[in-house]
Design an enzyme around this catalytic site. Structure first.
Site, mmCIF file in Angstrom:
data_model
loop_
_atom_site.group_PDB
_atom_site.id
_atom_site.type_symbol
_atom_site.label_atom_id
_atom_site.label_comp_id
_atom_site.label_asym_id
_atom_site.label_seq_id
_atom_site.Cartn_x
_atom_site.Cartn_y
_atom_site.Cartn_z
ATOM 1 N N TYR A 114 116.082 -34.895 27.343
ATOM 2 C CA TYR A 114 117.061 -34.224 26.487
ATOM 3 C C TYR A 114 117.782 -35.284 25.664
ATOM 4 O O TYR A 114 117.208 -36.307 25.305
ATOM 5 C CB TYR A 114 118.000 -33.359 27.341
ATOM 6 C CG TYR A 114 118.746 -32.316 26.535
ATOM 7 C CD1 TYR A 114 118.066 -31.451 25.683
ATOM 8 C CD2 TYR A 114 120.128 -32.224 26.613
ATOM 9 C CE1 TYR A 114 118.744 -30.508 24.924
ATOM 10 C CE2 TYR A 114 120.821 -31.284 25.864
ATOM 11 C CZ TYR A 114 120.117 -30.429 25.021
ATOM 12 O OH TYR A 114 120.789 -29.506 24.275
ATOM 13 N N LYS A 169 99.867 -9.929 32.335
ATOM 14 C CA LYS A 169 98.986 -10.509 31.322
ATOM 15 C C LYS A 169 99.202 -12.021 31.240
ATOM 16 O O LYS A 169 98.251 -12.806 31.183
ATOM 17 C CB LYS A 169 99.289 -9.865 29.974
ATOM 18 C CG LYS A 169 98.175 -10.001 28.957
ATOM 19 C CD LYS A 169 97.160 -8.917 29.166
ATOM 20 C CE LYS A 169 96.123 -8.918 28.062
ATOM 21 N NZ LYS A 169 95.253 -7.738 28.129
ATOM 22 N N GLU A 211 99.866 -6.350 22.350
ATOM 23 C CA GLU A 211 99.474 -5.635 23.552
ATOM 24 C C GLU A 211 100.168 -4.282 23.624
ATOM 25 O O GLU A 211 101.392 -4.167 23.405
ATOM 26 C CB GLU A 211 99.864 -6.458 24.785
ATOM 27 C CG GLU A 211 99.273 -5.977 26.070
ATOM 28 C CD GLU A 211 97.811 -6.356 26.215
ATOM 29 O OE1 GLU A 211 97.095 -5.661 26.965
ATOM 30 O OE2 GLU A 211 97.378 -7.338 25.584
ATOM 31 N N ASP A 237 93.961 -4.805 23.104
ATOM 32 C CA ASP A 237 93.495 -3.433 23.321
ATOM 33 C C ASP A 237 92.338 -3.101 22.393
ATOM 34 O O ASP A 237 91.480 -2.288 22.729
ATOM 35 C CB ASP A 237 94.642 -2.440 23.091
ATOM 36 C CG ASP A 237 95.807 -2.712 24.015
ATOM 37 O OD1 ASP A 237 95.590 -2.838 25.227
ATOM 38 O OD2 ASP A 237 96.942 -2.825 23.527
ATOM 39 N N GLY A 271 90.643 5.671 18.597
ATOM 40 C CA GLY A 271 91.923 4.977 18.508
ATOM 41 C C GLY A 271 91.719 3.484 18.364
ATOM 42 O O GLY A 271 90.705 3.021 17.820
ATOM 43 N N ALA A 272 92.670 2.715 18.877
ATOM 44 C CA ALA A 272 92.616 1.263 18.717
ATOM 45 C C ALA A 272 91.345 0.682 19.316
ATOM 46 O O ALA A 272 90.615 -0.065 18.652
ATOM 47 C CB ALA A 272 93.852 0.630 19.356
ATOM 48 N N ASN A 363 90.546 5.399 32.165
ATOM 49 C CA ASN A 363 91.110 5.018 33.456
ATOM 50 C C ASN A 363 92.339 5.860 33.781
ATOM 51 O O ASN A 363 93.143 6.136 32.888
ATOM 52 C CB ASN A 363 91.525 3.533 33.433
ATOM 53 C CG ASN A 363 90.578 2.660 34.231
ATOM 54 O OD1 ASN A 363 89.947 3.116 35.174
ATOM 55 N ND2 ASN A 363 90.482 1.401 33.852
#
Length: 479
Positions: A114, A169, A211, A237, A271-272, A363
């Site tokens: 520092y 994650k 995400e 995703d 979708g995505a 899922n």
């Protein structure tokens, strides 16, 4: 589809039983009779009259776990003391932490870590901003950014409820690629605000992993961030799922002896994930694809198509089939589902061509019961860990970012995604390939290194302007 005990619903019950008699053996029998699975039975204290035992068992869901506790309570002579949910215990206080790389033992250490020593480093970076990668955590750090709008299969549960997922994650990035990932959960679902916040925090990171942001906003957010930032932006995703699906499909087609350019693929879900899978399949050479969403098969004459669905309609379903997904699988070679549970039956799979491949990835309940699908399809994959051929994004994102960070990449392009998919497929050797093993385990010692190496090579090829290195320029914008 019948549920089976899962470690994610694992409990430990601390209880006492009489030291003599059959009480101990009756504990295991009672749990198994009630449909649970005993995974451990530990004596934690012993006396002449009583034993204290920790019984760890897996249930199918929370209600079933409660039932198992009551079943144990009914065993003669049992006294229940404490019930612990092992998953919640693992999350107490969070799953990740920051650690200093250098000890701070004295004033000398403090003066270098520092002030005043750190000022010299800051001045060096001010003179040459590129030194931030060399002299700070930036070189090995990514932000895992979510607004909590599409978390797993739970939906729009908000940023605080998303935090355990983002922590997980981050833990996976560290475990499989040695990357320091930082959960950033934003209390806004406004696309403009998300883009601006991420733009503002980007100097501290070498990459952005988006995400669990709902479609179609995720497309716009990713596109705008890619345009504004000089670091790679990756929506797991979308692209993580697409990479692993293509890797598994490559090997499944290798096993059944078919060419991606010669087959018919039916997809459920636009979708995505579905959109990104489609884009990568087309980049890999797929020619005949039909895509369905909640309103039916997408075709050019369907009313009310959004820009994203119009893009799909212009590139798929050349015969303009206008029925439903059940009708579209007849004489198809591959079915890929990223949509909703139980939309197909075994009888539907029976109408597919010989050597059929079924990826039912919803899922926790897939688009078709895997047991029924197996009666008619040659290769079946799911997103679940209790069946063979699990399509798991963990196979992709750690290695992808490891490669991007090592190569100091400023972007993610199609060539890098294709390289990652090919690397995952190549981990499975010809000797290993079979109907139940078309995709390696996330714990395979070679997979993450192979993906990282392939991505590094693709980054180099892209930078050198190699033909086809970046894929079709218009193919990934907005994906």
């Amino acid at each position: 589809m019948a549920s089976v005990p899962s470690i994610s619903y694992s409990i430990t019950v601390r209880l006492e039983v009489p030291a003599g008699g059959r009480a101990v053996s009756e504990l295991t029998a009672a749990v198994e009779h009630a449909g649970g699975s005993v995974t451990a039975l530990d004596v934690t204290a012993s006396g002449h009259e009583r034993l204290r035992i920790d019984v760890t068992c897996a249930a199918t869901d929370t209600a079933h776990a409660d039932q198992l506790v009551e079943v144990l309570r009914e065993v003669a002579g049992v006294t229940i003391h404490k019930v612990s949910d092992r998953t919640f215990l693992m999350h107490l206080g969070g799953k990740i932490e920051m650690q200093a790389k250098h000890p701070i033992r004295n004033r000398d250490d403090l003066s270098m870590v520092y002030t005043p020593g750190v000022a010299r480093v800051s001045q060096a970076i001010a003179r040459n901003p590129d030194d931030a990668r060399r002299l700070t955590i930036k070189r090995n750090s990514i932000a895992v950014v979510s607004d909590g709008s599409a978390v797993l299969g739970l939906g729009n549960i908000g940023p605080q409820a998303a935090l355990p997922v983002m922590e997980g994650k981050a833990a996976l990035f560290k475990r499989f690629a040695g990357i320091d990932a930082w959960p950033i959960c934003l209390d806004t679902q406004d696309a403009d605000t998300i883009v601006e916040v991420v733009r503002c925090i980007a100097p501290g990171f070498a990459g952005i992993n988006l995400e669990d942001i709902s479609a179609p906003r995720c497309f716009e957010i990713e596109r705008r961030l890619r345009e504004q930032l000089d670091i790679p932006v990756f929506h797991d995703d979308q692209h993580g799922t697409a990479i692993v699906v293509l890797g598994a499909l490559t090997n499944a087609l290798r096993f059944v002896g078919k060419d991606i350019a010669q087959i018919r693929i039916v997809m459920s879900g636009a979708g995505a994930a579905g959109s990104a899978i489609l884009r990568l399949l087309l980049a890999a050479g797929a020619k005949d694809v039909i895509v369905a969403d909640v309103e039916g098969v997408i075709h050019a004459r369907r009313d009310g198509l959004s820009p994203e669905l119009r893009w799909i309609a212009d590139r798929t379903n050349h015969a303009q089939y206008a029925g439903d997904v059940r009708g579209s699988v007849a004489e198809a070679d591959v079915f890929i589902g990223v949509s909703a549970p139980n939309i197909l039956t075994g009888a539907d799979i029976a109408t597919m061509n010989p050597g059929a491949i079924v990826f039912a990835l919803a899922n926790p309940d897939p688009e078709v019961d895997p047991a029924q699908a197996r009666e008619h399809a040659t290769v079946v994959a799911t997103g679940r860990s209790d069946y063979p051929n699990q399509i798991n994004n963990v196979l992709a994102f750690p290695g992808v970012f490891r490669g991007l960070l090592d190569a100091h990449s400023h972007k993610v392009d199609e060539g890098m995604l294709l390289a990652a998919a090919q690397a995952i497929a190549a981990v499975v050797t010809d000797d290993e390939l079979n109907a139940n093993y078309v995709i390696p385990s996330v714990f395979h010692p070679d997979v993450h290194g192979a993906v990282a190496a392939a991505v590094r090579s693709a980054v180099s090829a892209s930078a050198a302007g190699a033909p086809g290195a970046g894929g079709a320029a218009g193919a990934t914008g907005g994906s």
